[in-house]
Design a protein around this motif. Structure first.
Motif, short mmCIF file in Angstrom:
data_model
loop_
_atom_site.label_atom_id
_atom_site.label_comp_id
_atom_site.label_asym_id
_atom_site.label_seq_id
_atom_site.Cartn_x
_atom_site.Cartn_y
_atom_site.Cartn_z
N TYR A 42 1.14 -0.99 0.08
CA TYR A 42 0.18 -0.17 -0.14
C TYR A 42 0.93 0.91 0.25
O TYR A 42 0.53 2.21 -0.01
CB TYR A 42 -1.16 0.11 0.92
CG TYR A 42 -1.99 -1.54 1.29
CD1 TYR A 42 -2.85 -0.76 -0.43
CD2 TYR A 42 -2.37 -2.34 1.25
CE1 TYR A 42 -4.18 -1.81 -0.32
CE2 TYR A 42 -2.79 -3.34 1.35
CZ TYR A 42 -4.27 -3.03 0.57
OH TYR A 42 -5.06 -4.00 0.60
N MET A 43 2.01 0.92 0.48
CA MET A 43 2.37 2.06 0.40
C MET A 43 4.01 2.37 -0.59
O MET A 43 4.29 3.54 -0.54
CB MET A 43 3.60 2.26 1.74
CG MET A 43 2.27 3.15 2.49
SD MET A 43 2.88 2.44 4.65
CE MET A 43 2.96 4.20 4.82
N GLY A 44 4.45 1.36 -1.27
CA GLY A 44 5.17 1.61 -2.08
C GLY A 44 6.62 0.75 -1.86
O GLY A 44 6.86 0.69 -0.69
N GLU A 45 7.19 0.21 -2.68
CA GLU A 45 8.68 -0.67 -2.42
C GLU A 45 9.74 0.25 -1.62
O GLU A 45 9.20 1.30 -2.24
CB GLU A 45 9.47 -1.23 -3.67
CG GLU A 45 7.82 -2.15 -4.07
CD GLU A 45 8.59 -2.72 -6.02
OE1 GLU A 45 9.80 -3.34 -5.72
OE2 GLU A 45 8.06 -2.82 -6.48
N PRO A 46 9.91 -0.78 -1.00
CA PRO A 46 11.11 0.71 0.08
C PRO A 46 12.78 0.18 -1.12
O PRO A 46 12.14 -0.78 -2.30
CB PRO A 46 11.38 -0.41 0.97
CG PRO A 46 10.90 -2.13 0.43
CD PRO A 46 9.98 -1.65 -0.15
N ASN A 47 13.66 0.50 -1.10
CA ASN A 47 14.67 0.78 -1.28
C ASN A 47 15.36 -0.62 -1.78
O ASN A 47 15.22 -0.96 -0.64
CB ASN A 47 16.13 1.52 -0.80
CG ASN A 47 17.34 1.95 -1.70
OD1 ASN A 47 18.16 0.61 -2.08
ND2 ASN A 47 18.23 2.79 -1.74
N ILE A 48 15.64 -1.38 -2.90
CA ILE A 48 16.31 -2.44 -2.41
C ILE A 48 17.07 -2.74 -2.19
O ILE A 48 17.53 -4.33 -1.37
CB ILE A 48 16.30 -3.08 -4.32
CG1 ILE A 48 16.19 -4.21 -4.75
CG2 ILE A 48 17.63 -2.35 -4.60
CD1 ILE A 48 15.46 -5.06 -4.40
N ASP A 49 18.05 -2.20 -1.65
CA ASP A 49 19.55 -2.47 -0.61
C ASP A 49 19.31 -2.56 0.70
O ASP A 49 19.32 -3.20 0.94
CB ASP A 49 20.20 -1.57 -0.78
CG ASP A 49 21.08 -0.78 -2.09
OD1 ASP A 49 21.59 -2.19 -3.04
OD2 ASP A 49 21.99 0.17 -2.73
N ASP A 50 17.85 -1.47 0.42
CA ASP A 50 17.37 -1.69 2.26
C ASP A 50 16.70 -3.66 2.58
O ASP A 50 16.45 -4.05 3.49
CB ASP A 50 16.19 -0.48 2.50
CG ASP A 50 16.87 0.40 2.77
OD1 ASP A 50 18.28 0.28 3.27
OD2 ASP A 50 16.70 1.40 2.73
#
Length: 66
Positions: A42-50
């Motif tokens: 619901y809020m979007g994808e986080p940074n891929i490295d995180d």
């Protein structure tokens, strides 16, 4: 990380729905993973490295649990 009250509520709901009692550790892991999925959805994808770092930590916790 979710507060203890939320984890306790998750444990109660999980047992009511599936008839399985979870340990505090297992309930915390499952509840937090569900919350993370909800946030991503619901809020979007986080940074891929995180994300990679969190997956590795989660995997390590699961390996130690088994």
């Amino acid at each position: 990380m979710l507060p203890q009250e939320a984890i306790q509520e998750f444990k109660e709901l999980y047992e009511k729905r599936y008839g399985v009692k979870l340990s505090d550790e297992e309930a915390a892991l499952r509840a937090n993973n569900l919350f993370k999925l909800y946030k991503i959805t619901y809020m979007g994808e986080p940074n891929i490295d995180d994300f990679k770092e969190k997956v590795v930590k989660s995997h390590d916790l699961q390996q130690n649990h088994n």
